[in-house]
Design a protein around this motif. Structure first.
Motif, PDB file in Angstrom:
ATOM      1  N   ARG A  11     -16.252 -16.194 -30.798  1.00  0.00           N
ATOM      2  CA  ARG A  11     -17.980 -16.449 -30.969  1.00  0.00           C
ATOM      3  C   ARG A  11     -18.870 -14.356 -31.446  1.00  0.00           C
ATOM      4  NH1 ARG A  11     -21.187 -19.258 -27.106  1.00  0.00           N
ATOM      5  NH2 ARG A  11     -22.803 -18.387 -28.266  1.00  0.00           N
ATOM      6  N   PRO A  12     -19.806 -14.336 -31.891  1.00  0.00           N
ATOM      7  CA  PRO A  12     -20.646 -13.230 -32.467  1.00  0.00           C
ATOM      8  C   PRO A  12     -20.070 -12.814 -30.863  1.00  0.00           C
ATOM      9  CG  PRO A  12     -21.266 -14.593 -33.981  1.00  0.00           C
ATOM     10  CD  PRO A  12     -20.318 -15.587 -32.379  1.00  0.00           C
ATOM     11  N   HIS A  13     -20.974 -13.020 -30.188  1.00  0.00           N
ATOM     12  CA  HIS A  13     -21.278 -12.647 -28.658  1.00  0.00           C
ATOM     13  C   HIS A  13     -20.817 -13.571 -27.381  1.00  0.00           C
ATOM     14  CE1 HIS A  13     -24.904 -10.564 -31.053  1.00  0.00           C
ATOM     15  NE2 HIS A  13     -25.635 -11.536 -31.713  1.00  0.00           N
ATOM     16  N   PRO A  14     -19.268 -12.603 -27.742  1.00  0.00           N
ATOM     17  CA  PRO A  14     -18.673 -13.746 -26.568  1.00  0.00           C
ATOM     18  C   PRO A  14     -19.163 -12.716 -25.501  1.00  0.00           C
ATOM     19  CG  PRO A  14     -17.802 -11.347 -27.276  1.00  0.00           C
ATOM     20  CD  PRO A  14     -18.254 -11.838 -27.926  1.00  0.00           C
ATOM     21  N   TYR A  15     -18.949 -14.077 -24.628  1.00  0.00           N
ATOM     22  CA  TYR A  15     -19.146 -13.884 -22.519  1.00  0.00           C
ATOM     23  C   TYR A  15     -18.404 -15.002 -21.517  1.00  0.00           C
ATOM     24  CZ  TYR A  15     -21.330 -18.467 -22.724  1.00  0.00           C
ATOM     25  OH  TYR A  15     -21.723 -19.569 -22.733  1.00  0.00           O
ATOM     26  N   LEU A  16     -17.898 -14.414 -20.659  1.00  0.00           N
ATOM     27  CA  LEU A  16     -17.259 -15.289 -19.212  1.00  0.00           C
ATOM     28  C   LEU A  16     -18.203 -15.035 -18.501  1.00  0.00           C
ATOM     29  CD1 LEU A  16     -13.731 -14.634 -18.934  1.00  0.00           C
ATOM     30  CD2 LEU A  16     -15.566 -14.624 -17.017  1.00  0.00           C
ATOM     31  N   ARG A  17     -18.514 -15.983 -17.814  1.00  0.00           N
ATOM     32  CA  ARG A  17     -18.831 -16.551 -16.555  1.00  0.00           C
ATOM     33  C   ARG A  17     -18.220 -17.428 -15.848  1.00  0.00           C
ATOM     34  NH1 ARG A  17     -23.787 -20.350 -18.095  1.00  0.00           N
ATOM     35  NH2 ARG A  17     -22.228 -21.683 -18.809  1.00  0.00           N
ATOM     36  N   ILE A  18     -17.898 -16.721 -14.338  1.00  0.00           N
ATOM     37  CA  ILE A  18     -17.746 -17.350 -12.968  1.00  0.00           C
ATOM     38  C   ILE A  18     -18.577 -18.389 -12.478  1.00  0.00           C
ATOM     39  CG2 ILE A  18     -16.368 -17.132 -11.323  1.00  0.00           C
ATOM     40  CD1 ILE A  18     -15.579 -14.647 -12.084  1.00  0.00           C
ATOM     41  N   LEU A  19     -18.565 -19.941 -12.488  1.00  0.00           N
ATOM     42  CA  LEU A  19     -19.506 -20.405 -11.798  1.00  0.00           C
ATOM     43  C   LEU A  19     -18.317 -21.231 -10.417  1.00  0.00           C
ATOM     44  CD1 LEU A  19     -19.498 -22.949 -15.540  1.00  0.00           C
ATOM     45  CD2 LEU A  19     -21.267 -20.753 -14.624  1.00  0.00           C
ATOM     46  N   ASN A  20     -19.852 -21.631  -9.798  1.00  0.00           N
ATOM     47  CA  ASN A  20     -19.364 -22.290  -8.254  1.00  0.00           C
ATOM     48  C   ASN A  20     -18.809 -24.105  -8.874  1.00  0.00           C
ATOM     49  OD1 ASN A  20     -19.710 -24.317  -6.328  1.00  0.00           O
ATOM     50  ND2 ASN A  20     -20.505 -22.426  -5.160  1.00  0.00           N
ATOM     51  N   ARG A  21     -17.682 -24.133  -9.162  1.00  0.00           N
ATOM     52  CA  ARG A  21     -18.065 -25.499  -9.495  1.00  0.00           C
ATOM     53  C   ARG A  21     -18.282 -26.554  -9.081  1.00  0.00           C
ATOM     54  NH1 ARG A  21     -12.962 -27.644 -12.020  1.00  0.00           N
ATOM     55  NH2 ARG A  21     -11.721 -25.723 -11.873  1.00  0.00           N
TER      56      ARG A  21
END
Length: 76
Positions: A11-21
């Protein structure tokens, strides 16, 4: 504690998150600049993100957390 990787890289402004499942809480967030740095270092492999092997994902989450903490400790 188990984690979920939520990555939006195409996407134009990529991101990655780590979430507590279990809770959905965001534990770490990497935005465009950090993702570019990871790619430049060769530490972000898109094939690892799509892996279903637990040991690969565990190592990926560990290295992403370490990267986030290292960035937070850098002098401004």
């Amino acid at each position: 504690m188990t984690y979920l990787i939520d990555a939006w890289l195409d996407r134009p402004h990529p991101y990655l998150r780590i979430l507590n499942r279990e809770t959905g809480e965001v534990c770490a967030m990497l935005e465009e600049e950090a993702l570019d740095e990871l790619r430049d270092q060769g530490d972000l492999d898109l094939h690892e993100l799509s892996s279903s092997e637990p040991s690969v994902l565990k190592e990926l989450v560990r290295s992403l957390f370490l990267f986030c903490y290292a960035r937070a400790l850098r002098p401004a």
